[in-house]
Write an enzyme that holds these catalytic residues in place. Structure first.
Site, PDB file in Angstrom:
ATOM      1  CD  GLU A 148      -3.178   1.104   1.901  1.00 35.63           C
ATOM      2  OE1 GLU A 148      -3.842   2.147   2.072  1.00 35.63           O
ATOM      3  OE2 GLU A 148      -3.514   0.000   2.362  1.00 35.63           O
ATOM      4  N   GLY A 172      -5.604   4.744   0.181  1.00 40.58           N
ATOM      5  CA  GLY A 172      -6.132   3.414  -0.106  1.00 40.58           C
ATOM      6  C   GLY A 172      -7.570   3.265   0.351  1.00 40.58           C
ATOM      7  CG  HIS A 222       0.574 -13.238   2.021  1.00 40.25           C
ATOM      8  ND1 HIS A 222       1.255 -12.047   1.978  1.00 40.25           N
ATOM      9  CD2 HIS A 222      -0.636 -12.956   2.578  1.00 40.25           C
ATOM     10  CE1 HIS A 222       0.516 -11.091   2.507  1.00 40.25           C
ATOM     11  NE2 HIS A 222      -0.639 -11.619   2.878  1.00 40.25           N
ATOM     12  NE  ARG A 235       9.324 -17.974  -3.258  1.00 37.95           N
ATOM     13  CZ  ARG A 235       9.359 -19.204  -3.780  1.00 37.95           C
ATOM     14  NH1 ARG A 235       9.808 -20.201  -3.053  1.00 37.95           N
ATOM     15  NH2 ARG A 235       8.959 -19.430  -5.010  1.00 37.95           N
ATOM     16  N   GLY A 287      -6.960   7.131 -12.968  1.00 40.53           N
ATOM     17  CA  GLY A 287      -8.056   8.044 -13.248  1.00 40.53           C
ATOM     18  C   GLY A 287      -7.968   9.297 -12.398  1.00 40.53           C
TER      19      GLY A 287
END
Length: 142
Positions: free
Chosen positions: A65, A85, A92, A94, A112
């Site tokens: 983020e 955000g 996930h 690994r 946009g």
């Protein structure tokens, strides 16, 4: 119509910001700024691991983020606006042990005037995929 902002001016402003942020707490270090790609590294250390010594999924989401937000902000051609955000997901793939470093690379999916969508992939330093994330951001007044 998409108007490309002055990247050099925006990066200089960002790097001169005086206040600390969550990325500083996790030692996220930006390594590349482009209009269509942002890169940073993050150590897998006491600040970013879960109790069993592996990279915490939440730390991966913070890296994703952070990269998406900065990337989106760099693409806003209005000094009075920023990107925040509004939705993020992460898969996930690994586990990464403590005392390693990961690298995040974020690229825009949609830029946009009111929303942006960015995809971030996080890799080991050996280029093995650790996490993939997609973040939707709102463009808002500061």
């Amino acid at each position: 119509m998409y108007i490309q902002p002055n990247l050099e001016k925006r990066v200089e402003y960002f790097l001169d910001l005086p206040q600390l942020h969550m990325g500083d707490s996790l030692n996220i270090a930006f390594t590349s700024f482009k209009i269509d790609e942002i890169k940073a590294t993050m150590p897998v250390d006491k600040n970013t691991v879960q109790p069993f010594g592996f990279l915490h999924g939440g730390a991966s989401v913070v890296l994703a983020e952070t990269l998406a937000s900065v990337g989106a902000w760099l693409n806003i051609d209005d000094e009075d606006k920023t990107a925040v955000g509004i939705e993020i997901n992460a898969n996930h793939m690994r586990a990464v042990k403590k005392d390693n470093t990961v690298q995040g690379i974020a690229r825009p999916v949609h830029r946009g005037r009111q929303t942006q969508v960015w995809k971030t992939n996080i890799y080991t330093m050996n280029e093995k995929l650790v996490c993939t994330s997609r973040c939707t951001l709102a463009v808002v007044e500061m």
